[in-house]
Design an enzyme around this catalytic site. Structure first.
Site, PDB file in Angstrom:
ATOM      1  N   VAL A   1       0.835  -1.204   0.000  1.00  0.00           N
ATOM      2  CA  VAL A   1       0.000   0.000   0.000  1.00  0.00           C
ATOM      3  C   VAL A   1       0.872   1.258   0.000  1.00  0.00           C
ATOM      4  O   VAL A   1       0.572   2.225  -0.707  1.00  0.00           O
ATOM      5  CB  VAL A   1      -0.991  -0.007   1.186  1.00  0.00           C
ATOM      6  N   CYS A   2       1.954   1.238   0.742  1.00  0.00           N
ATOM      7  CA  CYS A   2       2.860   2.391   0.760  1.00  0.00           C
ATOM      8  C   CYS A   2       3.497   2.587  -0.618  1.00  0.00           C
ATOM      9  O   CYS A   2       3.638   3.725  -1.087  1.00  0.00           O
ATOM     10  CB  CYS A   2       3.932   2.217   1.830  1.00  0.00           C
ATOM     11  N   THR A   3       3.849   1.489  -1.274  1.00  0.00           N
ATOM     12  CA  THR A   3       4.410   1.577  -2.623  1.00  0.00           C
ATOM     13  C   THR A   3       3.387   2.182  -3.576  1.00  0.00           C
ATOM     14  O   THR A   3       3.709   3.088  -4.354  1.00  0.00           O
ATOM     15  CB  THR A   3       4.862   0.189  -3.110  1.00  0.00           C
TER      16      THR A   3
END
Length: 158
Positions: free
Chosen positions: A47-49
């Protein structure tokens, strides 16, 4: 609790790893510009990516709005650099390894996955005078911030 809209954004100085080496980035050096300040839990997570890649794709659009994007996590600057290189992330990634800035902004998320404390997924838009014009902390770190609301806020600021 996250800092509310209308609050003066606390200044900070955090390290970022660039090809030139470790550099210190101060929020106050962006005074007079609009800033999108993102907090994210951990590098190398899906999700951060997705979030950082989407914001990298939007860099030109934010640049046309005279806004800079900064992203903060509790990862080391060296891990952030490796992740950015691997994923093609071109946003300054700032290391809050000691969690002071994350705590100051009220977005420290305790005990994630039994690993420890990380930054919550949060977004702040800071106006040219250094005041918070938008604040969002997602209820769940797997939920992305509302990109349209962030861009709308940046666009309506003078």
């Amino acid at each position: 609790m996250a800092l509310p809209v209308g609050t003066a954004a606390p200044d900070f100085a955090l390290k970022s790893k660039t090809p030139e080496g470790l550099v210190e980035i101060r929020l106050s050096s962006f005074r007079g510009r609009k800033v999108v300040l993102l907090f994210f839990p951990l590098a190398f997570t899906s999700v951060c990516t997705e979030e950082m890649c989407r914001m990298t794709e939007a860099l030109n659009a934010y640049g046309r709005l005279d806004a800079s994007i900064l992203a903060v996590s509790v990862d080391s600057p060296f891990a952030q650099e490796a992740w950015a290189q691997r994923e093609g992330i071109h946003i300054p990634l700032l290391s809050d390894l000691n969690k002071e800035v994350t705590r100051t902004y009220g977005v420290l998320l305790p005990g994630v996955l039994g690993i420890g404390d990380v930054a919550a997924r949060a977004a702040f838009v800071i106006d040219r005078q250094g005041k918070i014009a938008y604040a969002e902390v997602t209820a769940n770190p797997t939920v992305l911030p509302r990109f349209s609301a962030i861009e709308e806020t940046v666009g309506r600021l003078d």
